[in-house]
Enzyme design. Structure first.
Site, PDB file in Angstrom:
ATOM      1  N   HIS A 142       0.824  -1.219   0.000  1.00 45.42           N
ATOM      2  CA  HIS A 142       0.000   0.000   0.000  1.00 45.42           C
ATOM      3  C   HIS A 142       0.856   1.267   0.000  1.00 45.42           C
ATOM      4  O   HIS A 142       2.083   1.233   0.096  1.00 45.42           O
ATOM      5  CB  HIS A 142      -0.919  -0.003   1.222  1.00 45.42           C
ATOM      6  N   SER A 158       1.246   4.093  -5.113  1.00 46.19           N
ATOM      7  CA  SER A 158       1.835   5.324  -4.590  1.00 46.19           C
ATOM      8  C   SER A 158       3.216   5.045  -3.979  1.00 46.19           C
ATOM      9  O   SER A 158       4.093   4.524  -4.663  1.00 46.19           O
ATOM     10  CB  SER A 158       0.874   5.961  -3.577  1.00 46.19           C
TER      11      SER A 158
END
Length: 292
Positions: free
Chosen positions: A56, A124
């Site tokens: 993540h 990201s």
């Protein structure tokens, strides 16, 4: 009454998260690695030919991948990691969390899980970590799938402009800022019942100190590598997926990022922001399956 309301929200959140995870056949496990207690979600590897490790982004957690995982669970061995400093993993303020630090931590986790070969997916900051990991551990990484990866910011985004003006939209100090963060990060915000959003907001606000520490590491920690040069070392075939309406890392960075990868190609998604796997879980899973 207020205490009871708070308890209800927590219980509802935990029930809803457990239900989401069960729908993807994911079970929680705890790993001691690199001096951290790391929490991950994993499905049954039996009968699966490929392992997908999901990483993540900044301030996020492993559950960002759960709805996408529902569409991949039958065919792939899935490992969703809470990076150190995030989610349910330990968050010591005296440790470092720059990209190269997280590469070391992820490698320790994969060693503990006996993962010798895998496809890495990253969003990201997690995309930057996955890229750097692939450059340094080519023997492990079979392929890369990167959703709006950090690392190249040649084209300034609204987030970059906000930082120049002294405000970080990714670190919420109150409920209003958390709600603004969600709208800022995503073009298509999925529906979440109010008890869940309240709990997520409270947890995000409570994590403000560790988020500020991690963000400072990412911006100012000294390191001995050039990220753009590291991309050229990546041997794995790489799919770079970017939302056209990404306000955190401008979509104009998609082609410069992909072009530095020896086997990279970019796909731009209309009507999507910074978190494609949350905004369009089915579409993100389809892209993953087609690429692999």
């Amino acid at each position: 009454f207020l205490a009871g309301c708070s308890d209800f929200k927590e219980q509802f959140h935990d029930w809803a998260m457990a239900r989401e995870r069960a729908g993807a056949d994911l079970r929680e496990k705890q790993i001691e690695a690199a001096g951290f207690s790391v929490v991950a979600l994993e499905n049954d590897p039996a009968g699966k030919q490929q392992t997908l490790v999901m990483i993540h982004g900044f301030g996020a957690n492993k559950d960002n991948w759960v709805r996408m995982s529902r569409h991949l669970k039958d065919d792939y061995h899935l490992i969703l990691i809470d990076l150190p400093g995030h989610g349910e993993s330990s968050k010591p303020l005296d440790r470092h969390y720059d990209l190269d630090d997280q590469v070391v931590y992820v490698n320790a986790v994969l060693q503990r899980l006996a993962v010798s070969r895998a496809v890495l997916l990253g969003n990201s900051m997690g995309g930057a970590i996955a890229s750097l990991y692939a450059a340094r551990h080519p023997e492990v990484v079979e392929a890369l799938i990167l959703f709006s990866p950090a690392g190249i910011h040649d084209v300034e985004s609204p987030f970059g402009k906000a930082l120049r003006e002294g405000h970080n939209p990714l670190i919420a100090r109150n409920t209003e800022e958390f709600e603004a963060l969600i709208d800022f990060a995503m073009e298509k915000v999925p529906f979440l019942p109010w008890p869940i959003t309240d709990v997520l907001a409270a947890r995000s606000i409570a994590d403000q100190p560790i988020k500020e520490h991690i963000f400072a590491d990412l911006r100012t920690a000294p390191h001995d590598y050039d990220f753009k040069a590291e991309l050229a070392k990546v041997q794995a075939p790489t799919l770079v997926v970017w939302g056209k309406h990404d306000r955190i890392i401008d979509v104009g960075n998609a082609e410069p990022f992909a072009s530095r990868l020896p086997q990279g190609r970019a796909v731009i998604l209309a009507d999507i922001g910074h978190v494609p796997m949350v905004e369009d879980p089915q579409g993100s899973a389809d892209l993953t399956r087609e690429f692999l």
